[in-house]
Design a protein around this motif. Sequence first.
Motif, short mmCIF file in Angstrom:
data_model
loop_
_atom_site.label_atom_id
_atom_site.label_comp_id
_atom_site.label_asym_id
_atom_site.label_seq_id
_atom_site.Cartn_x
_atom_site.Cartn_y
_atom_site.Cartn_z
N PHE A 1 0.83 -1.21 0.00
CA PHE A 1 0.00 0.00 0.00
C PHE A 1 0.86 1.26 0.00
CE2 PHE A 1 -3.90 -2.21 2.04
CZ PHE A 1 -4.42 -2.48 0.79
N ALA B 1 -9.29 0.37 -2.74
CA ALA B 1 -10.59 -0.09 -2.23
C ALA B 1 -10.75 -1.58 -2.47
CB ALA B 1 -11.70 0.70 -2.92
N THR C 1 -8.48 -3.53 -0.09
CA THR C 1 -9.00 -3.45 1.28
C THR C 1 -10.13 -4.45 1.45
OG1 THR C 1 -8.44 -1.13 1.53
CG2 THR C 1 -10.19 -1.96 2.92
N SER D 1 -6.95 -1.90 6.10
CA SER D 1 -7.39 -0.54 5.83
C SER D 1 -6.21 0.29 5.33
CB SER D 1 -7.95 0.07 7.12
OG SER D 1 -7.93 1.47 7.03
N VAL D 2 -6.34 0.84 4.11
CA VAL D 2 -5.20 1.53 3.50
C VAL D 2 -4.67 2.67 4.37
CG1 VAL D 2 -4.43 2.84 1.51
CG2 VAL D 2 -5.85 0.83 1.19
N PRO D 3 -5.53 3.60 4.85
CA PRO D 3 -4.96 4.71 5.63
C PRO D 3 -4.25 4.23 6.89
CG PRO D 3 -7.20 5.22 4.95
CD PRO D 3 -6.98 3.79 4.61
N LEU D 4 -4.81 3.23 7.57
CA LEU D 4 -4.15 2.74 8.77
C LEU D 4 -2.85 2.03 8.41
CD1 LEU D 4 -7.18 1.40 10.83
CD2 LEU D 4 -5.95 3.55 11.09
N ASP D 5 -2.87 1.31 7.30
CA ASP D 5 -1.67 0.61 6.87
C ASP D 5 -0.54 1.59 6.57
OD1 ASP D 5 -0.50 -2.11 5.86
OD2 ASP D 5 -0.02 -0.64 4.30
N TRP D 6 -0.88 2.75 6.00
CA TRP D 6 0.18 3.74 5.73
C TRP D 6 0.94 4.07 7.01
CZ3 TRP D 6 -3.62 7.39 2.74
CH2 TRP D 6 -3.70 6.98 1.41
N SER E 1 -12.99 3.02 6.02
CA SER E 1 -11.61 3.06 5.57
C SER E 1 -11.48 3.75 4.22
CB SER E 1 -11.08 1.63 5.51
OG SER E 1 -9.87 1.59 4.85
N LYS F 1 3.13 6.45 5.42
CA LYS F 1 4.34 6.32 4.61
C LYS F 1 4.08 6.47 3.13
CE LYS F 1 5.72 3.01 7.85
NZ LYS F 1 4.42 3.14 8.52
#
Lengths: 634, 341
Positions: free
Chosen positions: A319, A329, A332, A386-391, B109, B185
């Motif tokens: 991600f 999306a 996810t 979840s993409v934002p959390l993964d970032w 999300s 990141k």
Amino acid sequence: MTATQDFTPQIPNQAEEVEQLHRSWRHPRGVLGWLSYTTHQAIGTRYIITAFIMLLTGGAEALLMRTQLARPNNGFLSPDRYNEIFTTHGTTMMFLFAVPMMEGMAIYLVPLMCGTRNVAFPRLNAFGYWMFLFGVLFLYWGVFTNAAPDVGWFAYPPLSGPQFTPGKRTDYWAQMITFTEVSALCVATEIIATIFKMRAPGMSLNRMPLYVWSLLIQSFMVIFAMPAVVIASSYLLSDRTVATQFVNPAEGGDPILYQHVFWFFGHPEVYIIFIPALGFVSAIVVAHARREIFGYTAMVLAQIANGFIAFGLWVHHMFATGLPQIGEAYFTASSMMIAITSGVQIFCWLATLWTGRPRLTTALHFIYGFLVIFVVGGLTGVVLASVPLDWQVHDTYFVVAHFHYVLIGGALFPLFGAFYHWFPKITGRMMDEKIGRLNFWVLFIGFNLTFFPMHIQGLMGMPRRVYTYPAEMGWGPLNFIETIGAYIIGIGGILFIANVVSSHRSGRIAGNNPWDADSLEWATASPPENYNFEYLPVATSRYPLWVDRSERAFVTGLRNDRREALVTTLMDAEPHHRYVFPASSIWPFITAIAVTIGFAGSVFNPWYIVWGSVLSGLALVGWFWPRGDSEAES
Amino acid sequence: MKRAAVPAFALSVLYGCAWHQQSALNPGGPQAAKIDTLWWSFFWLLGVIFIIVMTVLLLTLTGRRANMEREALEVTHKASPQTESQTRRIVTGATIITILILFVLIVASVGTGKAIADLGFKKNPLTIQVTGNQWWWEIQYINGDASQTLVTANEMHIPVGRPVQILGQSQDVIHSFWVPNLHGKRDLIPSRTTNEWIEADQPGAYRGQCAEFCGLQHAHMALWVIAEPEDRFDAWMRAQLQPAASPSTQETIRGQQVFLNNACVFCHQIRGTTAGGQNAPDLTHFGSRRGIAANTVPNTKGNLAGWIVDPQSMKPGNHMATIAVNSTDLQPLVDYLESLK
């Protein structure tokens, strides 16, 4: 010869037939004989022991890392040594412990559970083990000659490319992958063939134990996932040895392509490890909750769905490389779908335990431990989807916590449960339950002490794969706690080994079926003879040992003067024809050596591919040379 | 089991911890704030699920199970049909609830991802190109006017309240730009340019660190993002655009000579002098920066002297050449570099 079978048939000349079976299944003698074994018990045990040594090695590496990280700015390990150790730890645990251990258990248990005498291709099985062993020796030869890989178990180019990692370190790593690929594909092939064609008469697909189902699914996953890592490691190796530029950005290659191909393998790899573990859980829950599994069909479908979905979510490892929103999306959603199929299985186990009468043995302790830890790991997996959390948490200690919860919780705890559950079958003696419980609690507490704080540490900004960190960051106290936890896990490991050694020597004699379990491996002697069953059993139910004794049936009429078993049809397991296993042979060992010369030599000189191929060809001629013995008759 | 204490412990650590300068849960800007909100909604929802599942798990160990008769399992190994159908309803219900919850989480999300992406499309952005190197950061302020283009290293100043576009690149291997207080990141990949928007809504110093394993000194590749009010940022920018100040004391004049007469100039640039190397951090305003060696140690005279004399002991394997500077030259060199404010 005593009647060692629960399916005690009354046959007039039984003693004579069993004596014949003994003779035709006897192992050859001497060192050369030992190298020629092809029975699944011997090969399975070799896998289990080798993989267990790899677990200890990987664990020792983990302790070195934890010692280095115990306090800020520690000088216990130099950065190069630390990078080598974390790479070797990951590589060892994934490729040389977890997958081969699951394969070894499968090789031992599947033929027993299916009620047959050996795996479908015994010589291929032996060859697979030797390839695995030589892969182990190859990597650790590098480690002990100061050529340990140091670019992570994922070896992302361009860091792993010839420009940034000269020398042979990465080549050792990439070629070790080739060894394990060959081994894994051998096992997958023979497990599928054994399950599809050699099940006991009557064991239609819908009567197969869930553990056998899990191995069937895992083996198919191996067959689809391994080619991807073949491609990834071949890109890397050929870039390094013959200057192709597949993944070298400086020459127009694409390093992200490598990541896609690697994770297309790498994500299913995790499920390849833990789907068999879920099979252990089902087997142990059924035997120790003393009731049939709740929701058999749902469990099977959930596992199959797991196997499919596993191939659709590799991008969640990437991600942070930047994706279009629609792709984010999609991945996810696909990553979160795993929570549905895993959830269904957890609910079914809970329902089985709830409506069953759980007997709190050590094996079941480990299953309860698994449920606690695995649920945490599953929930943090939802966070990572979840993409934002993964970032934020990607490549931090949060991820380290997550996958140790999933892999230690999801695979190692069930594996220890499986050791306690099947040890009596494999050795004939019970393991000590008191030490077993202590063993469980030490591991459980040590595990949570080590890995729970890592969630917090990751959110507080500590990245993975750093050999040290400044004191001002304030990560010191949590790291110190984790190091203590790691040593407690080490003590748990020692307790386990002590228990194995003492139980193996003087444990209580187990008998055929000490747990009053349901599946066919408990229908024969502990440990089983080389031929497993005097008379092949017939499965009249999904739980063949829980039906009334009078309703049990067995197969007669197989020849006992050679290694013979029954081939049955794929769906309904109706008897189809008799099948003769090949005799013991030294050729799998010789072939493995020939292939190893090619693989290992090619790291230093590409011409070894040619020499290795020629030698392997010669070895295969020996392997398949007709001998005019009983096997040729068929 | 003592797991009930764990969430409480976790919370106290998360809220009460002293280290906030590199934390995903102490947002200093709208991107990180949105992720922080999403994190806590996940945390509570998943926490409740965990507690429910663990409660059920513990209850399987007790004799008390709602509406269940004790059945003769030892004989039949089967539960009664009533038990089975009742259990089936519960399991089906739990599965449906799981699917619904996951659906909510996916929507939350993806919605957060969209909201974060929308934060980028604002007027008057500042564009900064961040280039990863083994093991330091090159920071370049992009401006259409070449005279306003600024190159510095390992420390980035941004104005509060103004969106900043980070263009990520790499000179060598893959690195990852991560300043958790501001955003997640974004990898810096050779041959590609990646893109991320950050914004600070309060002044402060936010620490970041490389998050993709990039070799030997991955652990020592940090950077500072200093968020300042617009006027102070402008003043900083004006000062940084100036060439290096000419040395004024005898000591610093000597130091400049030492620098220019040594191999330093092959890699480092000091604008306003003949030193024009491009392979290592620009040192034009080195004295104004917080750290040395990609913030491995604070920027003090003592640390700098140690770094110049033996870079390999502080950061083993780094690419700075060890240059024989004799002891009489060292002090002037350090003084000169520290004078480059």
